[in-house]
Design an enzyme around this catalytic site. Sequence first.
Site, PDB file in Angstrom:
ATOM      1  N   ARG A 133       0.936  -1.318   0.029  1.00  0.00           N
ATOM      2  CA  ARG A 133       0.019  -0.228   0.048  1.00  0.00           C
ATOM      3  C   ARG A 133       0.689   1.097   0.080  1.00  0.00           C
ATOM      4  NH1 ARG A 133      -2.925  -3.186   3.562  1.00  0.00           N
ATOM      5  NH2 ARG A 133      -4.381  -4.320   2.354  1.00  0.00           N
ATOM      6  N   LYS A 155       1.847  11.727 -10.979  1.00  0.00           N
ATOM      7  CA  LYS A 155       0.623  10.925 -12.159  1.00  0.00           C
ATOM      8  C   LYS A 155       2.293   9.561 -11.774  1.00  0.00           C
ATOM      9  CE  LYS A 155      -2.219  14.025 -14.365  1.00  0.00           C
ATOM     10  NZ  LYS A 155      -2.305  14.741 -15.501  1.00  0.00           N
ATOM     11  N   GLU A 197       8.178  20.517 -24.469  1.00  0.00           N
ATOM     12  CA  GLU A 197       7.390  20.516 -23.456  1.00  0.00           C
ATOM     13  C   GLU A 197       8.191  21.323 -22.465  1.00  0.00           C
ATOM     14  OE1 GLU A 197       4.625  18.578 -22.542  1.00  0.00           O
ATOM     15  OE2 GLU A 197       4.991  16.298 -23.157  1.00  0.00           O
ATOM     16  N   LYS A 239       5.358  23.823 -13.528  1.00  0.00           N
ATOM     17  CA  LYS A 239       5.291  22.635 -13.463  1.00  0.00           C
ATOM     18  C   LYS A 239       4.835  22.896 -11.787  1.00  0.00           C
ATOM     19  CE  LYS A 239       3.799  18.037 -14.103  1.00  0.00           C
ATOM     20  NZ  LYS A 239       4.079  16.638 -15.144  1.00  0.00           N
ATOM     21  N   GLU A 249      -5.900  17.840  -9.617  1.00  0.00           N
ATOM     22  CA  GLU A 249      -6.356  18.019 -11.008  1.00  0.00           C
ATOM     23  C   GLU A 249      -8.302  18.451 -10.825  1.00  0.00           C
ATOM     24  OE1 GLU A 249      -6.039  15.291 -14.201  1.00  0.00           O
ATOM     25  OE2 GLU A 249      -4.928  16.426 -15.274  1.00  0.00           O
ATOM     26  N   ARG A 254      -4.561  22.631 -13.657  1.00  0.00           N
ATOM     27  CA  ARG A 254      -3.757  21.747 -13.735  1.00  0.00           C
ATOM     28  C   ARG A 254      -4.356  21.213 -14.904  1.00  0.00           C
ATOM     29  NH1 ARG A 254      -0.439  16.475 -10.488  1.00  0.00           N
ATOM     30  NH2 ARG A 254      -0.400  15.974 -12.243  1.00  0.00           N
ATOM     31  N   ASN A 258      -2.308  20.483 -19.977  1.00  0.00           N
ATOM     32  CA  ASN A 258      -2.811  19.635 -21.280  1.00  0.00           C
ATOM     33  C   ASN A 258      -2.580  20.967 -22.459  1.00  0.00           C
ATOM     34  OD1 ASN A 258      -3.013  17.231 -19.992  1.00  0.00           O
ATOM     35  ND2 ASN A 258      -5.251  18.456 -19.171  1.00  0.00           N
ATOM     36  N   HIS A 261      -1.694  18.854 -25.736  1.00  0.00           N
ATOM     37  CA  HIS A 261      -2.164  18.046 -25.705  1.00  0.00           C
ATOM     38  C   HIS A 261      -3.565  16.848 -26.123  1.00  0.00           C
ATOM     39  CE1 HIS A 261       1.163  18.676 -23.037  1.00  0.00           C
ATOM     40  NE2 HIS A 261       1.924  16.834 -22.599  1.00  0.00           N
ATOM     41  N   HIS A 265      -1.853  13.700 -28.929  1.00  0.00           N
ATOM     42  CA  HIS A 265      -2.830  12.831 -27.987  1.00  0.00           C
ATOM     43  C   HIS A 265      -3.435  11.812 -29.553  1.00  0.00           C
ATOM     44  CE1 HIS A 265      -1.957  13.002 -23.587  1.00  0.00           C
ATOM     45  NE2 HIS A 265      -1.328  12.569 -24.043  1.00  0.00           N
ATOM     46  N   HIS A 279       6.027  12.034 -28.114  1.00  0.00           N
ATOM     47  CA  HIS A 279       4.920  12.306 -27.782  1.00  0.00           C
ATOM     48  C   HIS A 279       5.455  13.548 -28.364  1.00  0.00           C
ATOM     49  CE1 HIS A 279       2.400  13.371 -24.895  1.00  0.00           C
ATOM     50  NE2 HIS A 279       2.973  14.360 -24.083  1.00  0.00           N
TER      51      HIS A 279
HETATM   52  N1  LIG Z   1       3.568  11.267 -15.447  1.00  0.00           N
HETATM   53  C1  LIG Z   1       3.277  11.939 -16.116  1.00  0.00           C
HETATM   54  O1  LIG Z   1       3.320  12.733 -15.399  1.00  0.00           O
HETATM   55  C2  LIG Z   1       3.927  11.716 -17.227  1.00  0.00           C
HETATM   56  C3  LIG Z   1       4.124  13.350 -18.367  1.00  0.00           C
HETATM   57  C4  LIG Z   1       4.705  12.515 -19.126  1.00  0.00           C
HETATM   58  C5  LIG Z   1       4.772  12.323 -19.941  1.00  0.00           C
HETATM   59  N2  LIG Z   1       4.750  10.820 -19.386  1.00  0.00           N
HETATM   60  C6  LIG Z   1       5.098   9.386 -20.065  1.00  0.00           C
HETATM   61  O2  LIG Z   1       6.473   9.675 -19.973  1.00  0.00           O
HETATM   62  C7  LIG Z   1       6.745   8.673 -21.187  1.00  0.00           C
HETATM   63  C8  LIG Z   1       7.495   9.280 -22.026  1.00  0.00           C
HETATM   64  O3  LIG Z   1       8.705   9.455 -21.373  1.00  0.00           O
HETATM   65  P1  LIG Z   1      10.373   9.584 -22.089  1.00  0.00           P
HETATM   66  O4  LIG Z   1      10.146  10.153 -23.539  1.00  0.00           O
HETATM   67  O5  LIG Z   1      11.053   9.900 -21.284  1.00  0.00           O
HETATM   68  O6  LIG Z   1      10.190   8.383 -23.097  1.00  0.00           O
HETATM   69  P2  LIG Z   1      11.652   6.837 -22.126  1.00  0.00           P
HETATM   70  O7  LIG Z   1      11.592   6.722 -21.507  1.00  0.00           O
HETATM   71  O8  LIG Z   1      10.928   5.865 -23.348  1.00  0.00           O
HETATM   72  O9  LIG Z   1      12.488   7.096 -22.811  1.00  0.00           O
HETATM   73  C9  LIG Z   1      12.934   7.255 -24.159  1.00  0.00           C
HETATM   74  C10 LIG Z   1      14.035   6.099 -24.939  1.00  0.00           C
HETATM   75  O10 LIG Z   1      15.198   7.044 -24.362  1.00  0.00           O
HETATM   76  C11 LIG Z   1      16.334   5.935 -23.744  1.00  0.00           C
HETATM   77  N3  LIG Z   1      17.144   6.561 -22.202  1.00  0.00           N
HETATM   78  C12 LIG Z   1      16.905   7.202 -20.950  1.00  0.00           C
HETATM   79  N4  LIG Z   1      17.621   8.122 -20.827  1.00  0.00           N
HETATM   80  C13 LIG Z   1      18.674   8.072 -21.574  1.00  0.00           C
HETATM   81  C14 LIG Z   1      20.173   8.441 -21.238  1.00  0.00           C
HETATM   82  N5  LIG Z   1      20.063   9.680 -20.401  1.00  0.00           N
HETATM   83  N6  LIG Z   1      21.022   8.233 -22.280  1.00  0.00           N
HETATM   84  C15 LIG Z   1      20.519   7.462 -24.135  1.00  0.00           C
HETATM   85  N7  LIG Z   1      19.227   7.024 -23.912  1.00  0.00           N
HETATM   86  C16 LIG Z   1      17.825   7.792 -23.112  1.00  0.00           C
HETATM   87  C17 LIG Z   1      14.926   5.433 -23.150  1.00  0.00           C
HETATM   88  O11 LIG Z   1      15.571   3.813 -22.612  1.00  0.00           O
HETATM   89  C18 LIG Z   1      14.233   5.048 -24.250  1.00  0.00           C
HETATM   90  O12 LIG Z   1      15.141   4.173 -25.358  1.00  0.00           O
HETATM   91  C19 LIG Z   1       5.012   8.003 -21.806  1.00  0.00           C
HETATM   92  O13 LIG Z   1       5.243   7.396 -21.508  1.00  0.00           O
HETATM   93  C20 LIG Z   1       4.646   9.508 -20.923  1.00  0.00           C
HETATM   94  O14 LIG Z   1       3.084   8.055 -20.655  1.00  0.00           O
HETATM   95  C21 LIG Z   1       4.426  10.820 -18.104  1.00  0.00           C
HETATM   96 ZN   LIG Z   2       2.921  15.617 -22.025  1.00  0.00          ZN
END
Ligand SMILES: NC(=O)c1ccc[n+]([C@@H]2O[C@H](COP(=O)([O-])OP(=O)(O)OC[C@H]3O[C@@H](n4cnc5c(N)ncnc54)[C@H](O)[C@@H]3O)[C@@H](O)[C@H]2O)c1
Ligand SMILES: [Zn+2]
Length: 374
Positions: A133, A155, A197, A239, A249, A254, A258, A261, A265, A279
């Site tokens: 938990r 999130k 972003e 942020k 939210e 908040r 978006n 987005h 999306h 993304h």
């Molecule tokens: N929780 C939230 O508020 C929130 C907000 C925005 C996005 N997200 C989520 O985040 C995800 C996307 O995140 P992302 O863009 O970081 O993608 P990701 O985690 O897939 O990373 C992108 C690529 O970069 C590689 N990588 C990571 N760090 C590296 C480094 N320092 N050097 C070389 N390669 C590296 C990873 O292995 C991967 O292949 C999505 O699933 C999205 O839904 C969440």
């Molecule tokens: Zn985003």
Amino acid sequence: VQAPEKERSPVARNIVQVSLADRAYDIILGHGLLQEAGALLSSLPSRKICVVTDQNVARLYLVSFMKSLEEGGFQACPPVILPAGESSKSFQQLQYIVDKCLSYRLDRNSTIVALGGGVVGDIAGFAASMLLRGINFIQVPTTLLSQVDSSVGGKTGINATGGKNMVGAFYHPKTVLIDTDVLKTLSSRELKAGYAEILKYALISDPAFFGWLEKNGKALIAGDAKAQEYAIETSCRAKTAIVEADEDERKGIRALLNLGHSFGHALEKLGGYDGKILHGEAVGIGCLMAFEFSHELGLCPLADVVRLKSHLSMAGLMIEAPFRVDAEALLAAMQGDKKNRDGNITLILTKGIGKAFVANNIREADLKKFLDKR
Ligand SMILES: NC(=O)c1ccc[n+]([C@@H]2O[C@H](COP(=O)([O-])OP(=O)(O)OC[C@H]3O[C@@H](n4cnc5c(N)ncnc54)[C@H](O)[C@@H]3O)[C@@H](O)[C@H]2O)c1
Ligand SMILES: [Zn+2]
């Protein structure tokens, strides 16, 4: 190769405090933090820790990160290494993490660390929220996108058959460690996606920051560490301020995050999530579409649309999708967006750079007309 301990220069750090109703924590920002992690996390209640990462990040950074935890007196469990990529945000990988952590006999005082991009942060945070938990959680984001966005705000979650991020929890980390050195190994495409972003925060409410990005964005994308640090800190502050004002939210503040987005999306969905469009790339186009649509509705001056468009081009970001977009299909994808309530289309629109607002009752006909024309 790391410099020996004694020769390492002192680490410069900036701290952004996040103050929420029932807890507060720090986002620590600087370079070389991965090697200092063991010391920086010394206030955790127990030395038992489990690192979750992905294969790419493991190859680059796991050895030095584990070493720094060890130096800090932590007893690290064998790390949990996921395949890289969005498809790891699944029930299957969640179960894998949870099973591993239970087999390591983590307890309520133990900690899960997410070392990686948004994929690792989202799923590891969700695992931490449900294990016993809720156990301690630390974010060590390694992509620009995760440093400025996903690691801040609490999130967490995974994807389900019903869609992206459909299963999850609000669960805040105890600390976020942002090491800007890791950006050196990130591909330029991922870096630019993260930049979109950053740009989003400027477009929402900070015209001065937009002006700064116009001057310094190019250097940032080329790898200028000072520019990266300033932009990451500014983004985390932006942020944080929004999350503090509307953590769950419910107040409609908040929702401003978006911006770009709903369009973005929908573009990602049409792209089929197979890497055609990232993304952040979709968000960049989405922001432009939000500006264009706002202009069309007589809300936003054309000059600001033009300024944004030329900035996206300067940054090497897309201004339209790299595949044919059918207006009908895009509209359908937008209507499926989980942010819509009671059949009305809600979008983040703008009165200009730094003047975004939540528009609740968008007429479908207006949106359709705009999409048909674009
Ligand atoms: N929780 C939230 O508020 C929130 C907000 C925005 C996005 N997200 C989520 O985040 C995800 C996307 O995140 P992302 O863009 O970081 O993608 P990701 O985690 O897939 O990373 C992108 C690529 O970069 C590689 N990588 C990571 N760090 C590296 C480094 N320092 N050097 C070389 N390669 C590296 C990873 O292995 C991967 O292949 C999505 O699933 C999205 O839904 C969440
Ligand atoms: Zn985003």
